[in-house]
Design an enzyme around this catalytic site. Structure first.
Site, PDB file in Angstrom:
ATOM      1  N   ILE A  31     -15.843  -1.195   1.735  1.00 46.39           N
ATOM      2  CA  ILE A  31     -17.258  -1.364   1.355  1.00 46.39           C
ATOM      3  C   ILE A  31     -17.847  -2.642   1.951  1.00 46.39           C
ATOM      4  O   ILE A  31     -19.071  -2.761   2.077  1.00 46.39           O
ATOM      5  CB  ILE A  31     -17.374  -1.353  -0.188  1.00 46.39           C
ATOM      6  CG1 ILE A  31     -18.776  -0.955  -0.631  1.00 46.39           C
ATOM      7  CG2 ILE A  31     -16.945  -2.689  -0.800  1.00 46.39           C
ATOM      8  CD1 ILE A  31     -18.880  -0.629  -2.119  1.00 46.39           C
ATOM      9  N   GLY A  93      -5.043 -13.398  -1.291  1.00 47.77           N
ATOM     10  CA  GLY A  93      -6.380 -12.915  -1.627  1.00 47.77           C
ATOM     11  C   GLY A  93      -6.441 -11.476  -2.083  1.00 47.77           C
ATOM     12  O   GLY A  93      -7.494 -10.839  -1.964  1.00 47.77           O
ATOM     13  N   GLN A  94      -5.328 -10.946  -2.616  1.00 43.20           N
ATOM     14  CA  GLN A  94      -5.381  -9.573  -3.127  1.00 43.20           C
ATOM     15  C   GLN A  94      -6.350  -9.514  -4.311  1.00 43.20           C
ATOM     16  O   GLN A  94      -6.236 -10.309  -5.258  1.00 43.20           O
ATOM     17  CB  GLN A  94      -3.997  -9.087  -3.566  1.00 43.20           C
ATOM     18  CG  GLN A  94      -4.006  -7.611  -3.987  1.00 43.20           C
ATOM     19  CD  GLN A  94      -2.626  -7.073  -4.368  1.00 43.20           C
ATOM     20  OE1 GLN A  94      -1.638  -7.807  -4.382  1.00 43.20           O
ATOM     21  NE2 GLN A  94      -2.568  -5.792  -4.666  1.00 43.20           N
ATOM     22  N   HIS A 100      -2.700  -1.319  -0.784  1.00 43.01           N
ATOM     23  CA  HIS A 100      -3.578  -0.781   0.254  1.00 43.01           C
ATOM     24  C   HIS A 100      -3.279  -1.474   1.574  1.00 43.01           C
ATOM     25  O   HIS A 100      -3.006  -2.675   1.607  1.00 43.01           O
ATOM     26  CB  HIS A 100      -5.057  -0.935  -0.118  1.00 43.01           C
ATOM     27  CG  HIS A 100      -5.437  -2.300  -0.575  1.00 43.01           C
ATOM     28  ND1 HIS A 100      -5.196  -2.751  -1.859  1.00 43.01           N
ATOM     29  CD2 HIS A 100      -6.037  -3.327   0.074  1.00 43.01           C
ATOM     30  CE1 HIS A 100      -5.628  -3.985  -1.976  1.00 43.01           C
ATOM     31  NE2 HIS A 100      -6.135  -4.376  -0.800  1.00 43.01           N
ATOM     32  N   LEU A 101      -3.377  -0.708   2.623  1.00 43.88           N
ATOM     33  CA  LEU A 101      -3.182  -1.226   3.973  1.00 43.88           C
ATOM     34  C   LEU A 101      -4.547  -1.327   4.636  1.00 43.88           C
ATOM     35  O   LEU A 101      -5.259  -0.317   4.751  1.00 43.88           O
ATOM     36  CB  LEU A 101      -2.264  -0.276   4.759  1.00 43.88           C
ATOM     37  CG  LEU A 101      -1.952  -0.662   6.202  1.00 43.88           C
ATOM     38  CD1 LEU A 101      -1.300  -2.034   6.290  1.00 43.88           C
ATOM     39  CD2 LEU A 101      -1.041   0.389   6.833  1.00 43.88           C
ATOM     40  N   HIS A 102      -4.928  -2.545   5.033  1.00 38.17           N
ATOM     41  CA  HIS A 102      -6.172  -2.732   5.785  1.00 38.17           C
ATOM     42  C   HIS A 102      -5.904  -2.390   7.252  1.00 38.17           C
ATOM     43  O   HIS A 102      -4.930  -2.878   7.850  1.00 38.17           O
ATOM     44  CB  HIS A 102      -6.613  -4.199   5.753  1.00 38.17           C
ATOM     45  CG  HIS A 102      -7.031  -4.718   4.415  1.00 38.17           C
ATOM     46  ND1 HIS A 102      -8.354  -4.846   4.044  1.00 38.17           N
ATOM     47  CD2 HIS A 102      -6.305  -5.184   3.374  1.00 38.17           C
ATOM     48  CE1 HIS A 102      -8.421  -5.366   2.822  1.00 38.17           C
ATOM     49  NE2 HIS A 102      -7.190  -5.588   2.389  1.00 38.17           N
TER      50      HIS A 102
HETATM   51  P1  5GP Z   1      -7.753  -7.018  -0.972  1.00 42.47           P
HETATM   52  O1  5GP Z   1      -8.583  -8.271  -0.975  1.00 42.47           O
HETATM   53  O2  5GP Z   1      -7.269  -6.660  -2.373  1.00 42.47           O
HETATM   54  O3  5GP Z   1      -6.646  -7.005   0.043  1.00 42.47           O
HETATM   55  O4  5GP Z   1      -8.723  -5.870  -0.487  1.00 42.47           O
HETATM   56  C1  5GP Z   1      -9.541  -5.127  -1.317  1.00 42.47           C
HETATM   57  C2  5GP Z   1     -10.606  -4.529  -0.432  1.00 42.47           C
HETATM   58  O5  5GP Z   1     -11.265  -3.510  -1.187  1.00 42.47           O
HETATM   59  C3  5GP Z   1     -11.669  -5.511   0.027  1.00 42.47           C
HETATM   60  O6  5GP Z   1     -11.689  -5.561   1.448  1.00 42.47           O
HETATM   61  C4  5GP Z   1     -12.958  -4.959  -0.561  1.00 42.47           C
HETATM   62  O7  5GP Z   1     -14.071  -5.097   0.302  1.00 42.47           O
HETATM   63  C5  5GP Z   1     -12.617  -3.502  -0.811  1.00 42.47           C
HETATM   64  N1  5GP Z   1     -13.333  -2.900  -1.903  1.00 42.47           N
HETATM   65  C6  5GP Z   1     -13.549  -3.445  -3.143  1.00 42.47           C
HETATM   66  N2  5GP Z   1     -14.232  -2.589  -3.922  1.00 42.47           N
HETATM   67  C7  5GP Z   1     -14.466  -1.482  -3.156  1.00 42.47           C
HETATM   68  C8  5GP Z   1     -15.147  -0.251  -3.418  1.00 42.47           C
HETATM   69  O8  5GP Z   1     -15.664   0.017  -4.495  1.00 42.47           O
HETATM   70  N3  5GP Z   1     -15.180   0.650  -2.391  1.00 42.47           N
HETATM   71  C9  5GP Z   1     -14.612   0.394  -1.173  1.00 42.47           C
HETATM   72  N4  5GP Z   1     -14.719   1.346  -0.236  1.00 42.47           N
HETATM   73  N5  5GP Z   1     -13.965  -0.749  -0.898  1.00 42.47           N
HETATM   74  C10 5GP Z   1     -13.897  -1.685  -1.887  1.00 42.47           C
END
Ligand code: 5GP
Ligand code: ZN
Length: 114
Positions: A31, A93-94, A100-102
């Site tokens: 998002i 920064g999780q 999840h894999l970016h």
């Molecule tokens: P993290 O920081 O945990 O590795 O990544 C979480 C990711 O989830 C972030 O890049 C953030 O932008 C994404 N994200 C958070 N909420 C949502 C959502 O409601 N929908 C989508 N598509 N992505 C989200």
């Protein structure tokens, strides 16, 4: 886990721009994209982070990584290059505690990361 954001996306309680789905995986556009391609690949099974992985879950991790490579190929960035990242816990920064894999690509990415 019912109140998990990504479990809610899997259940379609929350909309997402889905780019791939099968029985075990879902992939959707982030998002808040940090690159022209920024896709999240998740298992349908709720697993909090890499720290919670069990030996029986090796296969799903492999499927996630291979799916990232396949999506990179369909986006035309397999040859130019891309980055795949699992953030785990505070220092990485999780923010969503469903593994999840970016997949990031479509521009030149700097290293080391911030
Ligand atoms: P993290 O920081 O945990 O590795 O990544 C979480 C990711 O989830 C972030 O890049 C953030 O932008 C994404 N994200 C958070 N909420 C949502 C959502 O409601 N929908 C989508 N598509 N992505 C989200
Ligand atoms: Zn979940």
């Amino acid at each position: 886990m019912s109140d998990c954001l990504f479990c809610r996306i899997i259940r379609r309680d929350i909309p997402a721009s889905i780019v791939y789905e099968d029985d075990r995986l879902l992939a959707f556009n982030d998002i808040n994209p940090q690159a022209p391609t920024h896709v999240l690949i998740i298992p349908k099974q709720h697993i909090e982070s890499l720290n919670a992985l069990a030996p029986g879950e090796d296969a799903i991790v492999g499927e996630m990584v291979r799916r990232a490579a396949a999506i990179a190929n369909t986006r035309g960035i397999a040859e130019s290059g891309y980055r795949t990242v699992f953030n785990t816990n505070r220092d990485a920064g999780q923010t969503v505690f469903h593994v999840h894999l970016h997949l990031l690509g479509g521009r030149s990415l700097t290293w080391p990361p911030g």
